[in-house]
Structure formats: C-alpha cells, structure tokens
Design a protein around this motif. Structure first.
Motif, short mmCIF file in Angstrom:
data_model
loop_
_atom_site.label_atom_id
_atom_site.label_comp_id
_atom_site.label_asym_id
_atom_site.label_seq_id
_atom_site.Cartn_x
_atom_site.Cartn_y
_atom_site.Cartn_z
N ARG A 109 -0.08 2.55 -13.42
CA ARG A 109 -0.26 3.68 -12.52
C ARG A 109 -0.84 3.16 -11.20
O ARG A 109 -1.86 2.46 -11.20
N SER A 110 -0.17 3.49 -10.12
CA SER A 110 -0.59 3.04 -8.80
C SER A 110 -0.41 4.17 -7.80
O SER A 110 0.21 5.21 -8.10
N LEU A 111 -0.95 3.97 -6.60
CA LEU A 111 -0.76 4.95 -5.53
C LEU A 111 0.64 4.80 -4.94
O LEU A 111 1.16 3.69 -4.78
N LYS A 112 1.24 5.92 -4.61
CA LYS A 112 2.52 5.88 -3.92
C LYS A 112 2.32 5.26 -2.54
O LYS A 112 1.32 5.51 -1.87
N ASN A 113 3.28 4.46 -2.14
CA ASN A 113 3.21 3.81 -0.82
C ASN A 113 4.62 3.55 -0.31
O ASN A 113 5.60 4.05 -0.89
N ALA A 114 4.74 2.79 0.75
CA ALA A 114 6.05 2.54 1.33
C ALA A 114 6.98 1.88 0.32
O ALA A 114 8.19 2.17 0.29
N THR A 115 6.45 1.00 -0.51
CA THR A 115 7.28 0.31 -1.51
C THR A 115 7.81 1.29 -2.54
O THR A 115 9.00 1.29 -2.88
N THR A 116 6.96 2.14 -3.07
CA THR A 116 7.41 3.10 -4.09
C THR A 116 8.37 4.12 -3.50
O THR A 116 9.34 4.52 -4.14
N ARG A 117 8.10 4.54 -2.26
CA ARG A 117 8.96 5.57 -1.65
C ARG A 117 10.37 5.04 -1.38
O ARG A 117 11.37 5.73 -1.62
N SER A 118 10.47 3.81 -0.89
CA SER A 118 11.80 3.26 -0.62
C SER A 118 12.56 3.02 -1.92
O SER A 118 13.78 3.21 -1.98
N TRP A 119 11.84 2.64 -2.96
CA TRP A 119 12.47 2.45 -4.28
C TRP A 119 12.98 3.77 -4.82
O TRP A 119 14.11 3.86 -5.32
N GLU A 120 12.17 4.82 -4.71
CA GLU A 120 12.61 6.13 -5.20
C GLU A 120 13.76 6.67 -4.37
O GLU A 120 14.71 7.26 -4.91
N ALA A 121 13.72 6.47 -3.06
CA ALA A 121 14.80 6.93 -2.20
C ALA A 121 16.12 6.23 -2.52
O ALA A 121 17.21 6.80 -2.34
N ALA A 122 16.02 4.99 -3.03
CA ALA A 122 17.22 4.23 -3.40
C ALA A 122 17.73 4.58 -4.79
O ALA A 122 18.72 4.01 -5.25
N GLY A 123 17.06 5.52 -5.46
CA GLY A 123 17.49 5.93 -6.79
C GLY A 123 16.86 5.16 -7.92
O GLY A 123 17.40 5.11 -9.02
N ARG A 124 15.71 4.55 -7.66
CA ARG A 124 14.97 3.78 -8.66
C ARG A 124 15.81 2.66 -9.29
O ARG A 124 15.91 2.55 -10.51
N PRO A 125 16.43 1.81 -8.49
CA PRO A 125 17.25 0.73 -9.07
C PRO A 125 16.40 -0.28 -9.82
O PRO A 125 15.20 -0.43 -9.57
N LEU A 126 17.03 -1.00 -10.72
CA LEU A 126 16.37 -2.04 -11.50
C LEU A 126 16.41 -3.36 -10.72
O LEU A 126 17.24 -3.55 -9.84
N PRO A 127 15.52 -4.29 -11.07
CA PRO A 127 15.58 -5.63 -10.47
C PRO A 127 16.93 -6.27 -10.81
O PRO A 127 17.46 -6.02 -11.89
N PRO A 128 17.51 -7.05 -9.93
CA PRO A 128 17.01 -7.50 -8.62
C PRO A 128 17.57 -6.69 -7.46
O PRO A 128 17.75 -7.22 -6.37
N HIS A 129 17.85 -5.42 -7.70
CA HIS A 129 18.54 -4.60 -6.71
C HIS A 129 17.62 -3.61 -6.00
O HIS A 129 18.08 -2.69 -5.35
N ARG A 130 16.32 -3.83 -6.07
CA ARG A 130 15.37 -2.93 -5.42
C ARG A 130 15.26 -3.26 -3.94
O ARG A 130 15.42 -4.42 -3.54
N PRO A 131 14.96 -2.27 -3.11
CA PRO A 131 14.84 -2.53 -1.67
C PRO A 131 13.77 -3.58 -1.38
O PRO A 131 12.67 -3.53 -1.91
N GLY A 132 14.12 -4.55 -0.56
CA GLY A 132 13.17 -5.57 -0.16
C GLY A 132 12.82 -6.58 -1.24
O GLY A 132 11.81 -7.29 -1.13
N GLU A 133 13.65 -6.68 -2.26
CA GLU A 133 13.37 -7.62 -3.36
C GLU A 133 13.22 -9.04 -2.82
O GLU A 133 14.07 -9.53 -2.07
N GLY A 134 12.11 -9.69 -3.17
CA GLY A 134 11.86 -11.05 -2.75
C GLY A 134 11.20 -11.20 -1.40
O GLY A 134 10.77 -12.30 -1.03
N GLU A 135 11.10 -10.14 -0.65
CA GLU A 135 10.46 -10.19 0.67
C GLU A 135 8.97 -10.46 0.54
O GLU A 135 8.29 -9.90 -0.32
N ILE A 136 8.43 -11.33 1.38
CA ILE A 136 6.99 -11.61 1.41
C ILE A 136 6.33 -10.54 2.27
O ILE A 136 6.63 -10.42 3.46
N VAL A 137 5.43 -9.77 1.67
CA VAL A 137 4.81 -8.66 2.40
C VAL A 137 3.40 -9.00 2.88
O VAL A 137 2.87 -8.37 3.80
N ALA A 138 2.77 -10.00 2.26
CA ALA A 138 1.41 -10.36 2.64
C ALA A 138 1.13 -11.79 2.19
O ALA A 138 1.95 -12.40 1.49
#
Length: 321
Positions: free
Chosen positions: A236-265
């Motif tokens: 359980r986590s807080l909703k954020n940009a990562t969760t929202r983009s994933w939900e908007a994409a239809g909750r795809p499974l790895p490795p097809h999630r938005p931004g998969e592999g991108e270094i965020v920090a």
C-alpha cells in the motif's frame, strides 16, 4: 493495563512498537522510540554487512532501551541475522515468510522472537513454533501487506487462536483512539509505521513527508506496482505520478508499464533508482522522489503534523488503559 512479563523483562514502559519502515527508520528514530519507553525497529534486510554493523554500533551509542532488527524472508538473511545477534539486539522480528527455521538461533542468543503475520493460520503456526510475540497486520497497513483481512477482524481472531501468547495489532493505527481500539480487540500493544513517517527523527525525503501530511486514506493504493527488486509482494502506497500513469494506461503488466526502466532519482552514492523500484525516498535521494514508492497506510489521514518520536509514543500510549 498490566504489561506482559516479556515487556517488563525488556524494559518496555509503553507497548508502542515502531514498525521497521525501511530506510526511513533511522537509528535516531529507533533510539528515540526506545528512549521513550517503546520499541524502535530497524529494517536490516537490505543493508550490507558493513552498513549493518555501523548501524548497530550507532544504536548502541544512542540508547540502552529496547529495539528490534527486522528481517524480510523473501531475501537471504543468514549473515545479517548473525550480525544482529552478535551485537546483542534484544528483539528480532520476521516478516514475509515463516521465521521458524531461524527461531533456534534467536532463542539461543537470548533475544525475543517476533513473527509478523496476516492470517489466523499463520498466527497459529507461529504460536506452535514457539515465537514470543505475534504481530497481526491488517490490510489497512502501509508498505508491504501480508494478508487480506482488516485489522478489526484479524486481531480478535488471532488473539482467540493463540491466547495466552501476546499479540500486537498493526494496520490503520495512528492515534490513541486506534490504540484503544486495538487493546479492546485483545492486543497488548501496537505496531505503528505510518505515524512515525512524520517523526522528526525519520530519514524521510521532504517531498515524501509533504505528501504524507497532505494525504487521506483515499489517497492510498493497494497494488503490486513497485516490484523492481521485490516482486509478487502486495503493498500500500500513496498515489502519485507513477501510479496515475500506470492506471491511465490500463494497469499493464511488466515490462509494458509507462516509463519502465527509466531512472527517476539517484541515491547519495550516485546509483540510479528505476521507476517501479520498491525503495522509498530518504533524505539524501535526489531527483524525482515523488515518483518513487511512497508507502503509507490508510491511517495517513490522521497524520497531519511532525513531532518528536517521544511525543508520538506518549500520545499513542494514552490509548492504553
């Protein structure tokens, strides 16, 4: 409420256990909780042996009070458990699996053994194995969530199943009202994570803390989304940009999630943190910390101020008769 003999032996004055909230649980946080009469907790699974030795030496310099080392059983822990026992850690807790194979080592070292569970069957197994204390974690909890029952239904069933073994209640508890409810359900104390995210001593990134203080329970998401490094583990986590983009994409499974592999920090040592990694942002993280896993339970809506850990322990303890 008279404290169990086990608590008296450890020197626990207030049965408030700070949950091992990953790297957010600094030595300063765990020590402050221990000094306040509760039990601080350190997450020890992912630290290198040298890092763990340094952390435990730091704890020894900060407190003589009770504190625990937590180990997640989806990962190799033998060497790290040995280091904790060699350093005389008085409380050892196990999560995400059966800690029974390690119970003999813990007992031989004179430490108290805790098993965190999410079901009545797991509680019975732990009681039969000889654990000293059981944590019944309800589904409202933040971070990784073991079971599917809520705290209100899980705790009394576990208490009935394992009496006279003492039980702590975890999940959805962030103020004295939650503590009182847990005691009324038969728990002897509480296991609290989300409230301690807003402790002054917590090693939490400023952006993460800001989100915690501004969020409500409806702002949390139960998923397996942040699975890089720890797959197949509901959380359980807080909703954020990562969760929202994933939900908007239809909750795809790895490795097809938005931004998969991108270094965020990046961490202080310069290593990159990919999107969907299970780690949460500590103070030293640089980059888009808000896109990382921001663990929080449904009680986050009750967390609206930063306070010293001592004050948090004292406020929670007001719910114990």
């Amino acid at each position: 409420m008279p404290l169990p003999q086990l608590f008296q032996r450890l020197g626990i004055r207030s049965p408030v256990f700070q949950a091992p909230i990953g790297a957010i649980a600094s030595a300063e946080l765990a020590a402050a909780v221990a000094e306040a009469g509760g039990v601080g907790h350190l997450a020890c699974t992912w630290r290198s042996p040298d890092q763990l030795r340094e952390l435990l030496l730091r704890m020894r310099s900060l407190t003589t009070g009770p504190y625990g080392a937590n180990f997640v059983l989806d990962f190799p822990i033998d060497e790290r458990l040995g280091i904790a026992l060699e350093h005389g850690v008085p409380v050892i807790s196990f999560f995400w699996g059966d800690g029974t194979p390690h119970l003999g080592r813990v007992k031989a070292a004179g430490a108290v053994a805790i098993q965190v569970i999410g079901s009545v069957d797991d509680a019975k197994r732990a009681a039969d194995a000889g654990f000293d204390l059981i944590v019944a974690q309800g589904m409202e909890a933040g971070g990784h969530v073991r079971g599917s029952l809520g705290t209100m239904t899980l705790v009394p069933q576990v208490v009935d199943a394992v009496t006279p073994l003492p039980v702590l209640a975890g999940g959805g508890i962030a103020d004295r009202r939650g503590v009182k409810a847990a005691v009324d359900l038969g728990a002897v104390g509480v296991w609290v994570g989300t409230r301690f995210l807003a402790a002054q001593e917590a090693n939490i990134h400023a952006d993460y803390l800001e989100r915690v203080l501004a969020s409500s329970g409806e702002d949390t998401l139960y998923s397996q989304l942040f699975d890089v490094g720890w797959p197949n583990a509901p959380l359980r986590s807080l909703k954020n940009a990562t969760t929202r983009s994933w939900e908007a994409a239809g909750r795809p499974l790895p490795p097809h999630r938005p931004g998969e592999g991108e270094i965020v920090a990046k961490r202080a040592d310069g290593t990159g943190i990919p999107r969907y990694h299970f780690g949460s942002p500590t103070r030293e993280v640089v980059g888009n910390a808000g896109a990382m896993a921001l663990y929080a339970g449904e009680a986050v809506g009750l967390v609206n101020s930063v306070a010293p850990a001592r004050t948090i322990v004292e406020e929670l303890a007001q719910g114990i008769p």
